[in-house]
Design a protein around this motif. Structure first.
Motif, PDB file in Angstrom:
ATOM      1  N   UNK A  81     -13.214 -15.019 -21.797  1.00 26.18           N
ATOM      2  CA  UNK A  81     -13.515 -15.075 -23.232  1.00 26.18           C
ATOM      3  C   UNK A  81     -13.325 -13.680 -23.817  1.00 26.18           C
ATOM      4  N   UNK A  82     -12.295 -13.504 -24.649  1.00 22.98           N
ATOM      5  CA  UNK A  82     -11.966 -12.191 -25.208  1.00 22.98           C
ATOM      6  C   UNK A  82     -13.020 -11.674 -26.187  1.00 22.98           C
ATOM      7  N   UNK A  83     -13.889 -12.541 -26.677  1.00 23.52           N
ATOM      8  CA  UNK A  83     -14.872 -12.108 -27.674  1.00 23.52           C
ATOM      9  C   UNK A  83     -16.135 -11.510 -27.047  1.00 23.52           C
ATOM     10  N   UNK A  84     -16.321 -11.681 -25.743  1.00 24.80           N
ATOM     11  CA  UNK A  84     -17.516 -11.144 -25.091  1.00 24.80           C
ATOM     12  C   UNK A  84     -17.462  -9.624 -24.994  1.00 24.80           C
ATOM     13  N   UNK A  85     -18.595  -9.016 -24.760  1.00 26.01           N
ATOM     14  CA  UNK A  85     -18.728  -7.545 -24.638  1.00 26.01           C
ATOM     15  C   UNK A  85     -18.127  -6.834 -25.857  1.00 26.01           C
ATOM     16  N   UNK A  86     -18.464  -7.335 -27.033  1.00 25.52           N
ATOM     17  CA  UNK A  86     -17.995  -6.725 -28.286  1.00 25.52           C
ATOM     18  C   UNK A  86     -16.470  -6.621 -28.377  1.00 25.52           C
ATOM     19  N   UNK A  87     -15.797  -7.664 -27.890  1.00 29.45           N
ATOM     20  CA  UNK A  87     -14.349  -7.700 -27.981  1.00 29.45           C
ATOM     21  C   UNK A  87     -13.636  -7.173 -26.761  1.00 29.45           C
ATOM     22  N   UNK A 171      -0.314  -9.965 -33.205  1.00 26.44           N
ATOM     23  CA  UNK A 171      -1.519  -9.614 -32.463  1.00 26.44           C
ATOM     24  C   UNK A 171      -2.630  -9.169 -33.408  1.00 26.44           C
ATOM     25  N   UNK A 172      -2.290  -8.429 -34.451  1.00 26.24           N
ATOM     26  CA  UNK A 172      -3.290  -7.989 -35.431  1.00 26.24           C
ATOM     27  C   UNK A 172      -3.928  -9.184 -36.123  1.00 26.24           C
ATOM     28  N   UNK A 173      -3.102 -10.148 -36.543  1.00 32.20           N
ATOM     29  CA  UNK A 173      -3.617 -11.348 -37.197  1.00 32.20           C
ATOM     30  C   UNK A 173      -4.472 -12.171 -36.249  1.00 32.20           C
ATOM     31  N   UNK A 174      -4.070 -12.204 -34.989  1.00 32.75           N
ATOM     32  CA  UNK A 174      -4.822 -12.940 -33.974  1.00 32.75           C
ATOM     33  C   UNK A 174      -6.227 -12.376 -33.821  1.00 32.75           C
ATOM     34  N   UNK A 179     -12.153 -12.514 -34.960  1.00 34.87           N
ATOM     35  CA  UNK A 179     -13.355 -11.897 -35.545  1.00 34.87           C
ATOM     36  C   UNK A 179     -14.036 -12.869 -36.514  1.00 34.87           C
ATOM     37  N   UNK A 180     -13.230 -13.597 -37.293  1.00 40.13           N
ATOM     38  CA  UNK A 180     -13.784 -14.557 -38.250  1.00 40.13           C
ATOM     39  C   UNK A 180     -14.500 -15.703 -37.549  1.00 40.13           C
ATOM     40  N   UNK A 181     -13.923 -16.166 -36.427  1.00 36.95           N
ATOM     41  CA  UNK A 181     -14.475 -17.324 -35.732  1.00 36.95           C
ATOM     42  C   UNK A 181     -15.592 -16.968 -34.758  1.00 36.95           C
ATOM     43  N   UNK A 182     -15.489 -15.792 -34.110  1.00 37.09           N
ATOM     44  CA  UNK A 182     -16.437 -15.469 -33.043  1.00 37.09           C
ATOM     45  C   UNK A 182     -17.263 -14.217 -33.312  1.00 37.09           C
ATOM     46  N   UNK A 183     -16.908 -13.455 -34.355  1.00 37.76           N
ATOM     47  CA  UNK A 183     -17.699 -12.283 -34.714  1.00 37.76           C
ATOM     48  C   UNK A 183     -17.371 -11.028 -33.945  1.00 37.76           C
ATOM     49  N   UNK A 184     -16.499 -11.124 -32.941  1.00 37.98           N
ATOM     50  CA  UNK A 184     -16.085  -9.961 -32.159  1.00 37.98           C
ATOM     51  C   UNK A 184     -14.586 -10.004 -31.912  1.00 37.98           C
TER      52      UNK A 184
END
Length: 231
Positions: A81-87, A171-174, A179-184
């Motif tokens: 999960x790429x959103x864990x540990x603050x991204x 990649x920037x848009x991704x 960030x919008x969906x997962x917050x990180x």
């Protein structure tokens, strides 16, 4: 990165449920090293990134799990999960499945060490510093570890942008969407460093030597521009 591999994979998995032919799509990213091992494996990399390039994966585990599926039909793999540990990302759980077809996706899938001379300090038309130069030689050595994994692949389908620099926008848009969906997500300097790594860690010419069964060229809007088979 950003070509739409993950989105395409989700679409294929959903479609397969209607065809009574189960497809599972996993990523090289799912085999990133656990966080503590990762810190040691990529310590002092010149881009100060937390993951992404050859050498940041549990390659033996990847080979073991792919071979086990080919032999038994049973799939048991980690999920990253790429959103864990603050991204920074980390493993979140394990996936158990028994698909009829397994698809492995990744931004450098099938890339082999370059046998031609790469002893210059300009890569992909970008000047690199001495630290980057030294580290990309290390990455070339790391690629040898992935060859056993590549040997298990029956066919490679190569999604290739008409221009490599499209990746920066994609990649920037991704990351913005994550960030919008997962917050990180990767932002600001962390994102800039990650893009720099993607641009210079592997020579662009390496992607021209992938032994692909199918080549799909896509334009800036990720529309299919041209497709062909290597028969």
């Amino acid at each position: 990165p950003g070509t739409g591999k993950t989105t395409l994979g989700k679409w294929l998995e959903a479609l397969s449920l209607k065809l009574n032919f189960k497809i599972a799509v996993i990523s090289i990213d799912d085999f990133y090293l656990p966080s503590e091992e990762m810190k040691l494996a990529i310590k002092n990399n010149p881009w100060n990134v937390s993951r992404g390039f050859p050498g940041s994966h549990s390659v033996k585990l990847m080979h073991e799990k792919l071979l086990n599926w080919k032999l038994t039909g049973e799939l048991n793999v980690p999920v990253f999960d790429k959103s864990l540990r603050n991204g920074l990302g980390d493993r979140s759980h394990w996936r158990l499945d028994s698909p009829d077809l397994l698809i492995l996706e990744g931004w450098f899938l099938g890339i082999e060490p370059l046998s031609i001379d790469i002893n210059n300090q300009v890569i992909n038309s970008i000047s690199i510093n001495s630290n980057e130069y030294s580290y990309r030689l290390k990455i070339q050595d790391n690629l040898y570890e992935y060859l056993d994994v590549w040997s298990l692949i029956d066919n490679i389908w190569h999604l290739k942008p008409l221009k490599f620099e499209y990746m920066n926008m994609w990649k920037s848009n991704q990351e913005k969407e994550m960030f919008l969906y997962k917050g990180n997500a990767l932002q600001d300097e962390k994102l800039s460093n990650f893009l720099r790594m993607l641009n210079v860690s592997i020579p662009h010419k390496s992607f021209d030597y992938i032994n692909a069964y199918a080549l799909l060229l896509i334009d800036k809007e990720r529309n299919l521009y041209e497709a062909g088979l290597n028969l």
